[in-house]
Design a protein around this motif. Structure first.
Motif, PDB file in Angstrom:
ATOM      1  N   VAL A  65       0.845  -1.204   0.000  1.00  0.00           N
ATOM      2  CA  VAL A  65       0.000   0.000   0.000  1.00  0.00           C
ATOM      3  C   VAL A  65       0.873   1.244   0.000  1.00  0.00           C
ATOM      4  O   VAL A  65       0.612   2.216  -0.723  1.00  0.00           O
ATOM      5  CB  VAL A  65      -0.959  -0.009   1.199  1.00  0.00           C
ATOM      6  N   SER A  66       1.926   1.234   0.803  1.00  0.00           N
ATOM      7  CA  SER A  66       2.835   2.382   0.853  1.00  0.00           C
ATOM      8  C   SER A  66       3.452   2.654  -0.514  1.00  0.00           C
ATOM      9  O   SER A  66       3.598   3.816  -0.915  1.00  0.00           O
ATOM     10  CB  SER A  66       3.944   2.131   1.877  1.00  0.00           C
ATOM     11  N   ALA A  67       3.818   1.600  -1.238  1.00  0.00           N
ATOM     12  CA  ALA A  67       4.424   1.766  -2.562  1.00  0.00           C
ATOM     13  C   ALA A  67       3.461   2.458  -3.521  1.00  0.00           C
ATOM     14  O   ALA A  67       3.849   3.349  -4.287  1.00  0.00           O
ATOM     15  CB  ALA A  67       4.847   0.411  -3.123  1.00  0.00           C
ATOM     16  N   LYS A  68       2.193   2.045  -3.490  1.00  0.00           N
ATOM     17  CA  LYS A  68       1.199   2.663  -4.359  1.00  0.00           C
ATOM     18  C   LYS A  68       0.969   4.125  -3.972  1.00  0.00           C
ATOM     19  O   LYS A  68       0.891   5.016  -4.839  1.00  0.00           O
ATOM     20  CB  LYS A  68      -0.116   1.890  -4.267  1.00  0.00           C
ATOM     21  N   LEU A  69       0.882   4.399  -2.677  1.00  0.00           N
ATOM     22  CA  LEU A  69       0.641   5.770  -2.227  1.00  0.00           C
ATOM     23  C   LEU A  69       1.850   6.672  -2.468  1.00  0.00           C
ATOM     24  O   LEU A  69       1.699   7.887  -2.621  1.00  0.00           O
ATOM     25  CB  LEU A  69       0.264   5.781  -0.747  1.00  0.00           C
ATOM     26  N   MET A  70       3.044   6.107  -2.493  1.00  0.00           N
ATOM     27  CA  MET A  70       4.225   6.893  -2.844  1.00  0.00           C
ATOM     28  C   MET A  70       4.062   7.530  -4.222  1.00  0.00           C
ATOM     29  O   MET A  70       4.427   8.683  -4.447  1.00  0.00           O
ATOM     30  CB  MET A  70       5.470   6.007  -2.832  1.00  0.00           C
ATOM     31  N   ILE A  71       3.502   6.759  -5.139  1.00  0.00           N
ATOM     32  CA  ILE A  71       3.264   7.274  -6.491  1.00  0.00           C
ATOM     33  C   ILE A  71       2.201   8.359  -6.460  1.00  0.00           C
ATOM     34  O   ILE A  71       2.362   9.440  -7.035  1.00  0.00           O
ATOM     35  CB  ILE A  71       2.836   6.122  -7.424  1.00  0.00           C
ATOM     36  N   ASP A  72       1.119   8.078  -5.762  1.00  0.00           N
ATOM     37  CA  ASP A  72      -0.017   9.004  -5.730  1.00  0.00           C
ATOM     38  C   ASP A  72       0.329  10.343  -5.093  1.00  0.00           C
ATOM     39  O   ASP A  72      -0.244  11.377  -5.461  1.00  0.00           O
ATOM     40  CB  ASP A  72      -1.185   8.367  -4.971  1.00  0.00           C
ATOM     41  N   TYR A  73       1.264  10.328  -4.146  1.00  0.00           N
ATOM     42  CA  TYR A  73       1.572  11.549  -3.393  1.00  0.00           C
ATOM     43  C   TYR A  73       2.976  12.086  -3.663  1.00  0.00           C
ATOM     44  O   TYR A  73       3.532  12.807  -2.856  1.00  0.00           O
ATOM     45  CB  TYR A  73       1.333  11.307  -1.897  1.00  0.00           C
ATOM     46  N   ASN A  74       3.501  11.711  -4.822  1.00  0.00           N
ATOM     47  CA  ASN A  74       4.709  12.355  -5.328  1.00  0.00           C
ATOM     48  C   ASN A  74       5.913  12.218  -4.391  1.00  0.00           C
ATOM     49  O   ASN A  74       6.633  13.188  -4.131  1.00  0.00           O
ATOM     50  CB  ASN A  74       4.446  13.843  -5.612  1.00  0.00           C
ATOM     51  N   ALA A  75       6.140  11.009  -3.889  1.00  0.00           N
ATOM     52  CA  ALA A  75       7.311  10.761  -3.042  1.00  0.00           C
ATOM     53  C   ALA A  75       8.589  11.042  -3.820  1.00  0.00           C
ATOM     54  O   ALA A  75       8.671  10.796  -5.027  1.00  0.00           O
ATOM     55  CB  ALA A  75       7.310   9.318  -2.548  1.00  0.00           C
ATOM     56  N   LYS A  76       9.594  11.544  -3.123  1.00  0.00           N
ATOM     57  CA  LYS A  76      10.857  11.901  -3.759  1.00  0.00           C
ATOM     58  C   LYS A  76      11.895  10.783  -3.707  1.00  0.00           C
ATOM     59  O   LYS A  76      12.730  10.647  -4.598  1.00  0.00           O
ATOM     60  CB  LYS A  76      11.427  13.158  -3.100  1.00  0.00           C
ATOM     61  N   CYS A  77      11.859   9.988  -2.650  1.00  0.00           N
ATOM     62  CA  CYS A  77      12.780   8.857  -2.530  1.00  0.00           C
ATOM     63  C   CYS A  77      12.348   8.030  -1.326  1.00  0.00           C
ATOM     64  O   CYS A  77      11.563   8.497  -0.484  1.00  0.00           O
ATOM     65  CB  CYS A  77      14.230   9.323  -2.368  1.00  0.00           C
ATOM     66  N   ALA A  78      12.866   6.815  -1.237  1.00  0.00           N
ATOM     67  CA  ALA A  78      12.498   5.947  -0.118  1.00  0.00           C
ATOM     68  C   ALA A  78      13.522   4.832   0.034  1.00  0.00           C
ATOM     69  O   ALA A  78      14.295   4.529  -0.883  1.00  0.00           O
ATOM     70  CB  ALA A  78      11.103   5.355  -0.328  1.00  0.00           C
ATOM     71  N   THR A  79      13.500   4.216   1.194  1.00  0.00           N
ATOM     72  CA  THR A  79      14.260   2.997   1.457  1.00  0.00           C
ATOM     73  C   THR A  79      13.466   2.173   2.453  1.00  0.00           C
ATOM     74  O   THR A  79      12.695   2.713   3.248  1.00  0.00           O
ATOM     75  CB  THR A  79      15.656   3.315   2.043  1.00  0.00           C
ATOM     76  N   ASP A  80      13.648   0.852   2.412  1.00  0.00           N
ATOM     77  CA  ASP A  80      13.089   0.053   3.484  1.00  0.00           C
ATOM     78  C   ASP A  80      14.088   0.045   4.642  1.00  0.00           C
ATOM     79  O   ASP A  80      15.292   0.189   4.449  1.00  0.00           O
ATOM     80  CB  ASP A  80      12.739  -1.362   3.032  1.00  0.00           C
TER      81      ASP A  80
END
Length: 344
Positions: free
Chosen positions: A175-190
């Motif tokens: 779910v977080s991965a999908k919402l990252m796209i929807d809310y314009n995430a700039k970068c991430a790591t687990d």
């Protein structure tokens, strides 16, 4: 094509849940790049040579079933793999997705003033160790933690901490991965083996914009883990961000304008909170890419997920419409309590 692999040793006392946790952990590297769907998975399994045939016949099918069930929950399937005899039990896999490179959220686009979000609480390493000491009645370790604050070393509190760690480790980051796209995430790591500090440091150093610093001012920690670590004189370095996590959450940088939307929709879809834990700032200090500025500890428990309402609304991180009943974890919690009552 995006492909990732990972594996590790057993951390929990249920082979089935261990299989689910391993699958979630493998998939998280895809999710951290904003890839919510996996095309196929391979399973990697090492069967302990010291196990008897009877033990293998019980443990191995449960490990495999847990891994396959979690892959199905994530909307993918296990198409093959490799099984070997090994001195130790290991389980992991390979996850592959074919996607447009332009749709990836690469780990290098954070900007000053971005906001940092963490999607799972910290403390899983403390939890699994404490539970192991309790199950083995390890006097040396139990005596070291018996003075922990808030009665955190009581068997029922260790079992609750362990229960919540299993919920967290099993939960998918899909779910977080999908919402990252929807809310314009700039970068991430687990956040996994290097702990929050280590993964935040690696992510910050990967940014194209130089002279950035990740500032951490909030630490969501599973209830009881902080007190147990304090009783051990900070052996796990939990509050410093060095305690390893297994199948941890995503650390994500969002623009200030979109972070509230992510936090709210995450709660609406999954049924629990995620947390704003800091921000990105410009700095002339080139010696430290991550700073913990007297972070406030938020103690987190998942009691509400085991309420009648929680059982019907909690979604363990996946995008399908299926709802979780938490039946596996709940039944193990009951078994834990029964076992402890017998021991007493």
């Amino acid at each position: 094509m995006v492909q990732t692999t990972d594996f590790f040793y057993p951390l929990v006392d249920s082979p089935y849940l261990q299989g689910k946790i391993a699958c979630s952990n493998v998939l998280s590297d895809l999710y951290a790049m904003g890839v919510p769907y996996c095309d196929n998975m391979l399973m990697l399994l090492g069967i302990p040579t010291k196990m008897s045939a009877e033990e293998r016949n019980v443990v191995v099918p449960q490990l495999m079933r847990g891994f396959k069930d979690q892959a199905e929950l994530a909307g993918t399937r296990v198409t093959g793999g490799q099984t070997v005899m090994n001195p130790w039990c290991i389980i992991g896999g390979v996850a592959t997705s074919v996607t447009d490179v332009d749709s990836l959220i690469l780990p290098h686009s954070a900007k000053a003033r971005d906001i940092l979000v963490l999607t799972k609480p910290l403390g899983t390493q403390v939890a699994v160790n404490a539970k192991q000491w309790l199950m083995e009645n390890d006097y040396d370790w139990l005596s070291k933690i018996e003075a922990a604050g808030d009665n955190a070393a009581a068997p029922e509190n260790i079992s609750r901490l362990y229960r919540d760690a299993k919920v967290s480790m099993t939960e998918l980051n899909q779910v977080s991965a999908k919402l990252m796209i929807d809310y314009n995430a700039k970068c991430a790591t687990d956040v996994t083996g290097f702990g929050l500090f280590g993964h935040a440091e690696n992510l910050c150093k990967s940014q194209h914009e130089k002279n950035l610093q990740f500032v951490i001012n909030t630490l969501p920690i599973l209830e009881g883990a902080k007190q147990l670590d304090e009783a051990l004189s900070g052996m796990f370095k939990l509050e410093q961000g060095f305690s390893a996590e297994t199948s941890g959450g995503l650390l994500i940088a969002f623009p200030p304008s979109s972070v509230d939307g992510f936090v709210q929709e995450f709660h609406d879809l999954i049924g629990r909170e995620c947390w704003i834990i800091g921000s990105v700032r410009a700095t002339e200090d080139s010696t430290s890419s991550v700073v913990f500025e007297s972070p406030k500890v938020l103690e987190v428990n998942f009691d509400s997920l085991f309420s009648e309402r929680g059982r019907s609304t909690y979604v363990p991180g996946h995008l399908s419409v299926m709802r979780s009943t938490l039946s596996e974890v709940a039944s193990e919690k009951s078994s834990d309590c029964d076992s402890e009552s017998t021991e007493k």
